[in-house]
Every structure is written in structure tokens, then in C-alpha cells.
Design a protein around this motif. Sequence first.
Motif, short mmCIF file in Angstrom:
data_model
loop_
_atom_site.label_atom_id
_atom_site.label_comp_id
_atom_site.label_asym_id
_atom_site.label_seq_id
_atom_site.Cartn_x
_atom_site.Cartn_y
_atom_site.Cartn_z
N SER A 161 0.96 -1.19 0.17
CA SER A 161 0.00 0.06 0.05
C SER A 161 0.83 1.12 0.09
CB SER A 161 -0.98 0.00 0.95
OG SER A 161 -1.93 -1.03 1.21
N THR A 162 2.20 1.15 0.54
CA THR A 162 2.86 2.41 0.37
C THR A 162 4.25 2.04 -0.18
OG1 THR A 162 3.99 1.41 2.82
CG2 THR A 162 2.24 3.10 2.54
N ILE A 233 -1.61 4.21 -0.55
CA ILE A 233 -1.45 5.66 0.33
C ILE A 233 -0.32 6.27 -0.51
CG2 ILE A 233 -0.93 6.82 2.37
CD1 ILE A 233 -2.03 4.06 3.59
N GLU A 234 -0.98 7.36 -1.09
CA GLU A 234 0.21 8.25 -2.00
C GLU A 234 0.24 9.70 -1.47
OE1 GLU A 234 0.66 7.70 -5.98
OE2 GLU A 234 -0.16 5.57 -6.23
N VAL A 280 8.29 8.53 -0.44
CA VAL A 280 7.55 8.39 0.56
C VAL A 280 8.00 9.24 1.79
CG1 VAL A 280 6.32 6.59 1.97
CG2 VAL A 280 7.10 6.24 -0.29
N ILE A 284 5.47 8.40 7.43
CA ILE A 284 4.56 7.23 7.03
C ILE A 284 5.50 6.01 7.08
CG2 ILE A 284 3.83 6.04 4.97
CD1 ILE A 284 2.41 8.49 3.97
N ARG A 300 -3.31 -1.08 9.98
CA ARG A 300 -3.85 0.12 9.42
C ARG A 300 -5.03 0.53 9.87
NH1 ARG A 300 -1.35 0.27 4.61
NH2 ARG A 300 0.23 1.34 5.56
N GLU A 364 -2.80 10.24 4.26
CA GLU A 364 -1.41 10.43 5.12
C GLU A 364 -1.75 10.31 6.63
OE1 GLU A 364 2.98 12.73 5.40
OE2 GLU A 364 1.39 13.52 4.18
N SER A 367 -3.23 7.39 7.86
CA SER A 367 -2.38 6.06 7.56
C SER A 367 -1.53 6.03 9.06
CB SER A 367 -1.49 6.29 6.48
OG SER A 367 -0.48 6.97 6.66
#
Length: 503
Positions: A161-162, A233-234, A280, A284, A300, A364, A367
Motif C-alpha cells: 500500500s505504501t 497511500i500516496e 514516501v 509514513i 492500518r 497520510e 495512515s
Amino acid sequence: MNIKKLGLTAFVAIVSALVAVSAYKYLDNKYNPVSFEQRQASSHFAQVNYDPMPSAGLTDFRYAAKITTPGVVHIKTSYAPRQASRNDQANPFRDFFGDDFNPFGQPFQQQPSESSGSGVIISDDGYIVTNNHVIDKGDKIQVILADKKTYEAKVIGTDASTDLALIKIDEDNLPFISFGNSDSISVGEWVLAVGNPFNLESTVTAGIVSAKGRNINIIGRESRDRGQSNDAIEAYIQTDAAVNPGNSGGALVDTRGALIGINSAIATPTGTFAGYSFAVPVNIVKKVVNDLMKFGVVQRGFLGVSIATVTDDLAKAKHLDNLNGVYIDSVNSGSAASAAGLKHGDVITKINNSMVNTSPELQEQVSRYHPGDKISVTYLREGKEKTADVVLKNREGNTEYIKKEEVSSQATLEALGAEFTELNDKEKKDLGLNGGVKVIKLNDGILSRNTSIREGFIITKLGDRNINSVNDLKNALASKKGGVMMEGRYPDFPGQYYYAFGL
């Protein structure tokens, strides 16, 4: 004589003191091991001979480059060769029956392949963070340090996801890079990208932070194309520091040498650097790394809402008073947001007093928390500001921490590239079955690529295990590796059907 005795006594006293201190330190380390957080707080920096803070008005990157390059490694990921037929390279029967099964032509040996990237040492005992895509599905992972020593690494955990992964080598007293604070970094601030582009040794490039909270829709693109669930998650830090192939997983640091991001992607039409790179944020990274260390999987928390950044067009269409915040398009039934009273049309403006003006910024912030964590959500409803305490839930809709095995089996189920449902009582009675799982939709995935299965197929057996529910299918897949035989039937055709594929 007295002087000799006095000297001997003093010598014995000093030796005894040293022994006592050494014993204390040994026992203290043994029974009170140093935590990851404590290790991070006491970095092993390279020796530098000049002031880390340059004179006012000057930009000097020597200090940051000197202390961070020893903490960045080169990673080589090897993929074992597979035997395939010239006429049937994606032969599912060979996956099941072994490499000797080949009725379609002469087999040939594919060449072993290798990819490379970078990684960042984050503790003196060998923990290294990199990108998931650098080591994903690798058969062997080699880490080459700045001093050219080579180690084989093991995977501690990954988070698609990341696009982050945590690996480890067996070594002590390594130089590493301390975590900074990506929230405090500002647009226009100088940063350095440290990595190993084009298989070169440590390379340092400089640039500025061009933007924060960027979403470039790169993570999970393949999952979205297959119609699978995607929790990407961006919220990238965008810079103009030159980043090229091989830099993935490398460090983005500030001028003090603190880690503020992990370089992950570039915007390019050619495959090489064309002006912008994306990292990233380290805030995070911290959460992901700690979860992978403690649980082997990221825990999460989810709000359970569909959201959209408030734009001028959206504000006009929804009659919103301003362009601030993130619009709630829908609220999932039974979600954390639903339980807290959030509704369609609300506009979220803050998470725990941190402003959020875009969807990536909201993602963000959320998360960083676990299932069961309580967060404060400030939102606008009909122009009035309100606040709600929201207890986050996991993907399954409860506040429990999930097990690594559960995530793995869910990922395998999704990799099949299909949607499933359990037979209802009428279907079971009509078909004379005790249970089964029906394929209701086929997307791109293992089943569509490697079998001739059709929608409507009812799975009744996987290997030697009966399948009566989706949970049965999930559990059966969790224990499988290599060849898999799936048995079942179609409602409108007589007889049993068998499909073989590899995992």
C-alpha cells in the motif's frame, strides 16, 4: 614498601572497577535490550571535519553527504530461472505436475534475472528500509554496503500500500541514518537524494522540495486494473533532485543529514530522470517500519469513507462555501466514520488539529494510526464546524489487530483475479451440494491467465480440502505453494471439472 603496597592496592581497585562496569553493561544489555527507537536516537555517523551548519547565505551539502552515504546500500534482487515450453510458456500443468511435464514441445531454460535498487540502513543492527518493488517476489536479496561488503538479507515484512519493505542483514555497529520529520520540511527547502543509480556506487544529487502530498496513482495500479481492492497511500514529497533507475529505495535527506523520505518514483516519458522525483514521507515510513518489526504486517486504521479533494467545480456543484477540506462522497455502512456520525456531504478540514486540504493529505494523516486508535475529526456540515471522535477500524470492520497469515491469504485470494460468493440454500439444494464457492466475476489474474475457467464455476475442492465458504478457500490457499488443483462444477453442465495452476 608501603608505596608498593599502595600502588598494588590502587591497581587492584582499578581493575575491579573496570570488571564491575563491564559486567554491568553486559547484564544491562542482555536483560534490557535496546529498542529500535533508542537505536534510532543514537546514530552512528561518519566522521566529519567541518561545521555541519554552513555560513549564512551559503548552501553546503558536504556534511549531509558525508554522514548519509555510508548509511545507503545497494540491493540486488535475483529471480531464479524457470523452465518453460516454447509453445506454452504459461503452462499451468507444469506448475502442478512439475518441470518434466511438457507434452507441447521441447522445454528450454529461461535465463535467471536480476534487478537492483537502493536501501537505507535505519539501525546499527542491520535493519534496512527499501521499496517493495525493489525486492518483491525475489528469490535472493543481496545487500552491498558502502564499504563493498556483501550480505544476504531476509525479508521482515512488506507493505504494498505504501511500496515499502523492511529487510535485515546480520551485522552490528553499522552506520545508519536518523529519522527526521517530513511534516516540518517546506516547499523550496534544499534536499539531497542518495542512492545507487545505474548500478553505480553511492551517488548524491541535490534539489529542492517542489511540492508535498502528491498523488501520482502509481501504487496499486495493477490491482486497480484487475478490479482488486486497493488501499494505496500516496502523499509523496516531490523534488527536482535527479533520481534514476537504481535510486528506488534510496534516501531523501535534508541538509542536516536527517531522513525525510524514501525515493520511490520518477515522472518520466523515457524511463530516466526528466525533472521530478517522488519520495514516501518519513513520517509514513516510521509507522510502517515499526509495525513490520512488531507484527510482520502493517496495522492500518480506516475511516471507511469515499473522499474527493474539494475543487472549484465540486464546490459549485455541491454548494460549498469555500475550497478548503476533503469532501465525503459516501460513508460505508458499519464503518468508523458511520459510528461517529459522519455523513455524505460533510467536508473534513482537520485530523487531530492537522489541516487537510487534499485527499492524499487526509490519507497520510489517517495512515499513521492503528485500528482502535481514537482520532479527532474536524468537519463542516452546512457551513458549521463540528468535531467528532472517531475510533478507527481495520479493513474487516473491527478494531482488532490482524495477523500476518490473514493478510497473506487475502493477498493470494485477490491474486487469483476473481470475485467469489457462497452458494445460498436454494442453490445447494438444486445442485445437491453441501456447499461451494461460485466465481461471479473474472478479472485479470492467475485464473484468467492460466486456466480456461469461466464465470459461474462452483469450487467444491482445492487439493484435498473441501470448500464450502470463501473462508475455506482463503484458508486452503494460505497453506498452498506451487501447484494447485481446483475441482468443481458448472450449474448447467454435467460432470466435474478440474483446473490446475501455480502459486
